[in-house]
Scaffold this motif. Structure first.
Motif, PDB file in Angstrom:
ATOM      1  N   ASP A   1      18.934  52.988  43.925  1.00  0.00           N
ATOM      2  CA  ASP A   1      18.819  51.614  44.410  1.00  0.00           C
ATOM      3  C   ASP A   1      19.614  51.440  45.698  1.00  0.00           C
ATOM      4  O   ASP A   1      19.201  50.696  46.594  1.00  0.00           O
ATOM      5  CB  ASP A   1      19.323  50.654  43.330  1.00  0.00           C
ATOM      6  CG  ASP A   1      18.904  49.222  43.587  1.00  0.00           C
ATOM      7  OD1 ASP A   1      17.712  48.989  43.846  1.00  0.00           O
ATOM      8  OD2 ASP A   1      19.771  48.334  43.543  1.00  0.00           O
TER       9      ASP A   1
ATOM     10  N   ARG B   1      24.789  45.876  31.995  1.00  0.00           N
ATOM     11  CA  ARG B   1      24.060  46.539  33.086  1.00  0.00           C
ATOM     12  C   ARG B   1      23.259  45.529  33.895  1.00  0.00           C
ATOM     13  O   ARG B   1      23.207  45.605  35.124  1.00  0.00           O
ATOM     14  CB  ARG B   1      23.133  47.628  32.525  1.00  0.00           C
ATOM     15  CG  ARG B   1      23.841  48.908  32.153  1.00  0.00           C
ATOM     16  CD  ARG B   1      22.907  50.094  32.212  1.00  0.00           C
ATOM     17  NE  ARG B   1      21.815  50.016  31.275  1.00  0.00           N
ATOM     18  CZ  ARG B   1      21.843  50.539  30.052  1.00  0.00           C
ATOM     19  NH1 ARG B   1      22.921  51.171  29.624  1.00  0.00           N
ATOM     20  NH2 ARG B   1      20.805  50.436  29.257  1.00  0.00           N
TER      21      ARG B   1
ATOM     22  N   THR C   1      19.747  55.256  38.440  1.00  0.00           N
ATOM     23  CA  THR C   1      19.069  54.053  38.937  1.00  0.00           C
ATOM     24  C   THR C   1      19.903  53.375  40.019  1.00  0.00           C
ATOM     25  O   THR C   1      19.399  53.010  41.083  1.00  0.00           O
ATOM     26  CB  THR C   1      18.811  53.061  37.791  1.00  0.00           C
ATOM     27  OG1 THR C   1      17.987  53.674  36.800  1.00  0.00           O
ATOM     28  CG2 THR C   1      18.122  51.803  38.303  1.00  0.00           C
TER      29      THR C   1
ATOM     30  N   GLU D   1      15.153  52.526  35.588  1.00  0.00           N
ATOM     31  CA  GLU D   1      15.870  51.430  34.930  1.00  0.00           C
ATOM     32  C   GLU D   1      15.237  51.122  33.574  1.00  0.00           C
ATOM     33  O   GLU D   1      15.946  50.932  32.567  1.00  0.00           O
ATOM     34  CB  GLU D   1      15.847  50.185  35.804  1.00  0.00           C
ATOM     35  CG  GLU D   1      16.606  49.010  35.184  1.00  0.00           C
ATOM     36  CD  GLU D   1      16.529  47.770  36.044  1.00  0.00           C
ATOM     37  OE1 GLU D   1      17.593  47.203  36.354  1.00  0.00           O
ATOM     38  OE2 GLU D   1      15.408  47.368  36.406  1.00  0.00           O
TER      39      GLU D   1
ATOM     40  N   ALA E   1      20.965  55.003  33.883  1.00  0.00           N
ATOM     41  CA  ALA E   1      21.370  53.789  34.614  1.00  0.00           C
ATOM     42  C   ALA E   1      22.162  54.150  35.861  1.00  0.00           C
ATOM     43  O   ALA E   1      22.028  53.497  36.906  1.00  0.00           O
ATOM     44  CB  ALA E   1      22.190  52.889  33.698  1.00  0.00           C
TER      45      ALA E   1
ATOM     46  N   ARG F   1      19.750  43.754  40.684  1.00  0.00           N
ATOM     47  CA  ARG F   1      18.672  44.277  41.520  1.00  0.00           C
ATOM     48  C   ARG F   1      17.714  43.170  41.994  1.00  0.00           C
ATOM     49  O   ARG F   1      16.501  43.335  41.994  1.00  0.00           O
ATOM     50  CB  ARG F   1      17.903  45.385  40.797  1.00  0.00           C
ATOM     51  CG  ARG F   1      18.769  46.583  40.394  1.00  0.00           C
ATOM     52  CD  ARG F   1      17.953  47.737  39.857  1.00  0.00           C
ATOM     53  NE  ARG F   1      16.975  48.142  40.825  1.00  0.00           N
ATOM     54  CZ  ARG F   1      15.671  48.306  40.540  1.00  0.00           C
ATOM     55  NH1 ARG F   1      15.218  48.071  39.327  1.00  0.00           N
ATOM     56  NH2 ARG F   1      14.825  48.679  41.475  1.00  0.00           N
TER      57      ARG F   1
END
Length: 271
Positions: A42, A173, A38, A100, A35, A179
Motif C-alpha cells: 500500500d 487493523r 498489504t 488485505e 497484513a 486505506r
C-alpha cells in the motif's frame, strides 16, 4: 474487481483455504504477516506496479517477492504472496485489496475453527453501532494526527477481554490502516466477509423492541427463503421505529415499520 483480478482472487482464496486446513500453519501469524505485506505494498506504489506488470514473467515476480520479504515472514505467507504475484491483475491496487482480504479471511477462518465466528460477527456489528453513537470515539479512532500505537492501545482498552481476540485484531487493523475507507464502510466489509465464510448474507434488522427467539427464527427463515441463502441477523433496537421492523440486506431495504407507514400515508395525503 473484475476480469483477471476476480479470477486471481478466486485462485488465491483456494490457496489460502488449503493453507488454513493444515494443522501445521499458525493461522493468526499468517493473517498478521499478510497484513504486513498489504501495508508494505500500500505504501510502495513502485513495487506494487512491478509485481502486477503483465509484461513481467510470473516466476520473476515471485522470485522478487521471495528476495524482498522471504526472510521477514513465514514460509506459508511467502508462498501465498508469491503465488498471487504470478497471477494477472487488472489494476495494481487489486493485488493489495486481495492481500488485505486474505489476511482478514485467515483470521475469520481461525474464528470458524474455534467455533467463535458467530460471536465475531455480532461483536463487529455491535462495535459499529457504538462507533456510530459516539462522536468522540469515532473522532479518536479516525484522527489522522493520532499514531497507530495510541489507537491500538485505545482499542485494547475498549475490546481487550470483552471481545474475541480475532475481533480485536480485525478492528485494530482496520483502524490503524483504513486505506481510504470510512470506519463504517470497513466494519461493514468485515461483517460481509464473515458472513461469506458460511455462505450466508447479512440482514440488519431494526425493531422498536428486542425480538423474541421465535421471532428471530421466523424472520431468518423468511429472509432465507426470499433470498435463497442463509441469513445472519444483526439486531438493533430503535424506539423511533414505533412498531414493526426495518430490514436492510445489502443496498435493499424492506420497510415494515409503523413510522414509515405513517410517513407514507402522510405523503399520499399531501399529494
Amino acid at each position: 474487481m473484475n476480469g483477471a483480478s476476480r479470477e486471481a482472487l478466486a485462485a488465491a482464496r483456494e490457496r489460502l483455504d488449503a493453507l488454513t486446513d493444515s494443522t501445521s500453519v499458525d493461522v493468526a501469524q499468517l493473517a498478521d504477516e499478510l497484513a504486513a505485506v498489504t501495508a508494505l505494498l500500500d505504501r510502495e506504489a513502485g513495487l506494487r506496479r512491478v509485481l502486477t506488470d503483465p509484461a513481467q514473467p510470473g516466476d520473476a515476480k515471485a522470485d522478487l517477492v521471495r528476495r524482498l520479504i522471504g526472510g521477514q515472514i513465514g514460509g506459508a505467507a511467502a508462498d501465498l504472496v508469491a503465488g498471487t504475484t504470478r497471477a494477472r491483475w487488472s489494476q495494481s491496487r487489486d493485488l493489495v485489496d486481495a492481500l488485505e482480504e486474505l489476511a482478514n479471511t485467515a483470521d475469520l477462518t481461525e474464528a470458524e475453527k474455534t467455533g467463535t465466528l458467530d460471536d465475531v460477527e455480532d461483536e463487529l456489528f455491535r462495535f459499529g453501532r457504538i462507533v456510530t453513537s459516539s462522536i468522540e470515539l469515532r473522532a479518536a479512532l479516525t484522527d489522522r494526527a493520532a499514531g497507530a500505537r495510541a489507537k491500538t492501545e485505545l482499542l485494547h482498552r475498549l475490546l481487550g477481554g470483552r471481545a474475541k481476540p480475532v475481533t480485536e485484531r480485525l478492528v485494530t487493523r482496520l483502524v490503524t490502516a483504513p486505506r481510504g475507507r470510512s470506519l463504517e464502510a470497513g466494519l461493514e466489509s468485515l461483517s460481509r466477509l464473515a458472513a461469506e465464510r458460511r455462505d450466508r448474507m447479512v440482514a440488519v434488522v431494526t425493531s422498536a423492541v428486542p425480538l423474541s427467539d421465535g421471532q428471530k427464527r421466523r424472520l431468518g427463515a423468511a429472509l432465507a427463503k426470499l433470498y435463497g441463502r442463509r441469513m445472519h441477523l444483526n439486531l438493533d433496537v430503535d424506539p423511533g421505529v414505533l412498531g414493526g421492523i426495518r430490514v436492510q440486506v445489502g443496498d435493499e431495504v424492506i420497510n415494515g415499520s409503523l413510522a414509515d407507514r405513517l410517513d407514507e400515508a402522510a405523503r399520499r395525503m399531501a399529494s
